[in-house]
Enzyme design. Structure first.
Site, PDB file in Angstrom:
ATOM      1  N   THR A  57      -2.433   6.883   0.516  1.00 47.81           N
ATOM      2  CA  THR A  57      -3.637   6.985   1.327  1.00 47.81           C
ATOM      3  C   THR A  57      -4.428   8.174   0.819  1.00 47.81           C
ATOM      4  O   THR A  57      -3.851   9.118   0.266  1.00 47.81           O
ATOM      5  CB  THR A  57      -3.312   7.103   2.832  1.00 47.81           C
ATOM      6  OG1 THR A  57      -4.541   7.105   3.580  1.00 47.81           O
ATOM      7  CG2 THR A  57      -2.528   8.370   3.150  1.00 47.81           C
ATOM      8  N   GLU A 114      -3.493   1.235  -3.485  1.00 53.00           N
ATOM      9  CA  GLU A 114      -4.099   0.962  -2.170  1.00 53.00           C
ATOM     10  C   GLU A 114      -4.111  -0.528  -1.847  1.00 53.00           C
ATOM     11  O   GLU A 114      -4.523  -0.927  -0.763  1.00 53.00           O
ATOM     12  CB  GLU A 114      -5.541   1.473  -2.137  1.00 53.00           C
ATOM     13  CG  GLU A 114      -5.680   2.964  -2.010  1.00 53.00           C
ATOM     14  CD  GLU A 114      -5.670   3.419  -0.561  1.00 53.00           C
ATOM     15  OE1 GLU A 114      -5.330   2.616   0.324  1.00 53.00           O
ATOM     16  OE2 GLU A 114      -6.001   4.593  -0.341  1.00 53.00           O
ATOM     17  N   LYS A 140       0.867  -1.195   0.000  1.00 50.53           N
ATOM     18  CA  LYS A 140       0.000   0.000   0.000  1.00 50.53           C
ATOM     19  C   LYS A 140       0.892   1.229   0.000  1.00 50.53           C
ATOM     20  O   LYS A 140       1.654   1.456   0.948  1.00 50.53           O
ATOM     21  CB  LYS A 140      -0.891  -0.040   1.251  1.00 50.53           C
ATOM     22  CG  LYS A 140      -1.787   1.169   1.477  1.00 50.53           C
ATOM     23  CD  LYS A 140      -2.736   0.879   2.642  1.00 50.53           C
ATOM     24  CE  LYS A 140      -3.286   2.131   3.301  1.00 50.53           C
ATOM     25  NZ  LYS A 140      -4.204   2.858   2.445  1.00 50.53           N
TER      26      LYS A 140
HETATM   27  C1  LIG Z   1      -8.701   9.130  11.020  1.00 56.70           C
HETATM   28  C2  LIG Z   1      -8.666   8.672   9.617  1.00 56.70           C
HETATM   29  O1  LIG Z   1      -9.315   9.204   8.759  1.00 56.70           O
HETATM   30  N1  LIG Z   1      -7.882   7.609   9.337  1.00 56.70           N
HETATM   31  C3  LIG Z   1      -7.719   6.926   8.165  1.00 56.70           C
HETATM   32  C4  LIG Z   1      -8.205   7.356   6.919  1.00 56.70           C
HETATM   33  C5  LIG Z   1      -7.949   6.583   5.820  1.00 56.70           C
HETATM   34  N2  LIG Z   1      -7.268   5.402   5.948  1.00 56.70           N
HETATM   35  C6  LIG Z   1      -7.014   4.552   4.782  1.00 56.70           C
HETATM   36  O2  LIG Z   1      -6.483   5.288   3.711  1.00 56.70           O
HETATM   37  C7  LIG Z   1      -7.030   4.804   2.475  1.00 56.70           C
HETATM   38  C8  LIG Z   1      -7.834   5.816   1.750  1.00 56.70           C
HETATM   39  O3  LIG Z   1      -8.677   6.502   2.579  1.00 56.70           O
HETATM   40  C9  LIG Z   1      -7.808   3.612   2.800  1.00 56.70           C
HETATM   41  O4  LIG Z   1      -6.961   2.516   2.738  1.00 56.70           O
HETATM   42  C10 LIG Z   1      -8.255   3.987   4.209  1.00 56.70           C
HETATM   43  O5  LIG Z   1      -8.710   2.959   4.933  1.00 56.70           O
HETATM   44  C11 LIG Z   1      -6.804   4.997   7.194  1.00 56.70           C
HETATM   45  O6  LIG Z   1      -6.179   3.942   7.346  1.00 56.70           O
HETATM   46  N3  LIG Z   1      -7.034   5.775   8.273  1.00 56.70           N
END
Ligand SMILES: CC(=O)Nc1ccn([C@@H]2O[C@H](CO)[C@@H](O)[C@H]2O)c(=O)n1
EC number: 3.5.1.135
Length: 109
Positions: free
Chosen positions: A24, A74, A21
């Protein structure tokens, strides 16, 4: 001051540490990372540090413009990526792709 810490949901820790990955996708509030800077990565749930990353780029993206390349970066299907983003950011269309590379990981982790 540029931010020097980011949190990820714990369930993404293995694919971040494996290098699978490499992006983000966040909202405007988390878009102020600076390319070339080092950022500490912690779990969202318990604030445990698990690696450092270097920010490569921060690029605005509209939800409707998310594509297979973003999904590949991702390590998700495009369908899953869109569903996850809709869970985290309901109704938000202006997003930011934060690209990073892994610098150091916790040897005990
Ligand atoms: C507090 C808060 O927002 N935390 C986040 C937000 C996003 N993500 C990951 O990033 C990518 C795109 O969004 C996906 O893989 C999401 O799951 C995460 O791990 N933690």
């Amino acid at each position: 001051m540029h931010p020097t810490k980011i949190t990820f949901y714990e369930r993404f820790e293995p694919i971040i540490l494996s290098g699978d990955k490499t992006i983000t996708i966040r909202d405007e509030a988390e878009s102020h990372y600076v390319p070339g800077t080092r950022v500490a990565v912690h779990t969202y749930e318990t604030d445990r540090w698990f690696c450092d990353i270097e920010i490569r780029s921060v690029t605005p993206i509209q939800f409707d413009d998310l594509n297979e390349e973003h999904a590949r970066q991702e390590h998700l299907s495009l369908e899953d990526l869109k569903r996850i983003i809709r869970d985290i950011y309901p109704e938000l269309d202006s997003l930011y792709v934060i690209e990073y590379r892994l610098l150091a990981r916790d040897p005990a982790g």
